[in-house]
Design an enzyme around this catalytic site. Sequence first.
Site, short mmCIF file in Angstrom:
data_model
loop_
_atom_site.label_atom_id
_atom_site.label_comp_id
_atom_site.label_asym_id
_atom_site.label_seq_id
_atom_site.Cartn_x
_atom_site.Cartn_y
_atom_site.Cartn_z
N LYS A 273 1.68 -9.76 8.62
CA LYS A 273 2.14 -8.41 8.91
C LYS A 273 1.06 -7.75 9.74
O LYS A 273 -0.04 -7.49 9.24
CB LYS A 273 2.40 -7.62 7.62
CG LYS A 273 2.81 -6.18 7.85
CD LYS A 273 2.91 -5.40 6.54
CE LYS A 273 3.24 -3.93 6.81
NZ LYS A 273 3.25 -3.13 5.56
N ILE B 210 8.12 -4.91 8.35
CA ILE B 210 8.00 -4.40 6.98
C ILE B 210 7.79 -2.91 7.15
O ILE B 210 6.74 -2.45 7.57
CB ILE B 210 6.87 -5.07 6.20
CG1 ILE B 210 7.18 -6.55 5.99
CG2 ILE B 210 6.68 -4.38 4.84
CD1 ILE B 210 6.09 -7.34 5.29
N TYR C 227 -1.95 -9.51 5.85
CA TYR C 227 -1.65 -8.13 6.24
C TYR C 227 -2.88 -7.53 6.89
O TYR C 227 -3.91 -7.33 6.24
CB TYR C 227 -1.22 -7.31 5.02
CG TYR C 227 -0.89 -5.86 5.29
CD1 TYR C 227 -0.64 -5.37 6.57
CD2 TYR C 227 -0.81 -4.95 4.23
CE1 TYR C 227 -0.34 -4.04 6.80
CE2 TYR C 227 -0.50 -3.62 4.44
CZ TYR C 227 -0.26 -3.16 5.73
OH TYR C 227 0.04 -1.83 5.94
N THR D 97 0.82 -1.22 0.00
CA THR D 97 0.00 0.00 0.00
C THR D 97 0.85 1.26 0.00
O THR D 97 0.44 2.29 -0.54
CB THR D 97 -0.96 0.01 1.20
OG1 THR D 97 -0.22 -0.28 2.39
CG2 THR D 97 -2.05 -1.04 1.03
N THR D 98 2.07 1.21 0.57
CA THR D 98 2.98 2.36 0.55
C THR D 98 3.40 2.72 -0.87
O THR D 98 3.77 3.86 -1.13
CB THR D 98 4.21 2.07 1.43
OG1 THR D 98 3.77 1.88 2.78
CG2 THR D 98 5.22 3.19 1.40
N TYR E 200 -12.93 -1.84 2.99
CA TYR E 200 -14.18 -1.15 2.67
C TYR E 200 -15.42 -2.03 2.85
O TYR E 200 -16.40 -1.63 3.48
CB TYR E 200 -14.18 -0.57 1.24
CG TYR E 200 -15.42 0.25 0.93
CD1 TYR E 200 -15.56 1.52 1.44
CD2 TYR E 200 -16.45 -0.29 0.17
CE1 TYR E 200 -16.70 2.26 1.20
CE2 TYR E 200 -17.60 0.43 -0.07
CZ TYR E 200 -17.72 1.71 0.44
OH TYR E 200 -18.87 2.43 0.22
#
Length: 293
Positions: free
Chosen positions: A164, A206, A135, A46-47, A109
């Site tokens: 994660k 991470i 994650y 996502t980063t 969502y």
Amino acid sequence: MNELRGAGVALVTPFNTDGTVDFESLAKLIDFQIDGGIDYLVVLGTTGETATLTAEERKQIWTFTSEKVNGRIPLVAGIGGNNTYEIANQVAEFDIQGYCAILSVSPYYNKPTQEGIYQHYKAIALASKLPIILYNVPGRTGSNLSPATTVRLAKDFDNIVATKEASGSFAQFNEIMRDKPADFLLISGDDPATLPMMALGAVGIISVVGNAYPAEVTALTKYCAQDDYATARPIHNKLLRITDLCFIEANPCGVKYILQEKGVIAHDSLRLPLLPVGKATQDAIKAEIALIG
């Protein structure tokens, strides 16, 4: 999965000022990570602003990174979303050349039940040729991947090998560590939680701030892995303020500005709806960079 121990970095995606992917800066960033001693890289988590990239751009970045790294360190591909069948298809079709695992964020969502999350990851596990890292980041997804569901997935699927965890809940971390299979890995998903999580038995991080400070994040995890917390603690403290500044105007806005200031990437450009950090945050980041040295 020894490849997933230690310091991993969730790479940013550098952009040119016209919004195109800046592959020259990406190459510099990759070398900066490897020279800093980082243990592995996560490509298009996502980063990496993955939600704003086209399917073709994602393929180009995965391939470019694999070719640039050329086997020097392990790579993890970020493939996640809230359309289970689409994600399972992407995982099934993914070119695994150069990659050792897939990081897949819990569906966002939709706010599925725990059974829905379980079935989502089941579909991905059955489709994947690579090991899967769960994650959990409730602050972004709007739902929590519970410890019970995490452990159930770990026990039911041999190729679900790690999680994660970015829930911020030490009660949750404790429950996972207590109940998980012995070879299932807990990985920190929040930079400030790395030291205390590794004290509980997590195997590393991470990292976001590792984009800009790979040597420091690597050293932190190595000392923690050696139970040398007296040496690890000053590194942890050194990174706290700069990590806060990375997130003050959303991720990865802050860390991209740091990377630009350090000359690692050419621009701190982002794709809408994200914008570069404002003047006040820029000034605070510059001051903290000077303090860190």
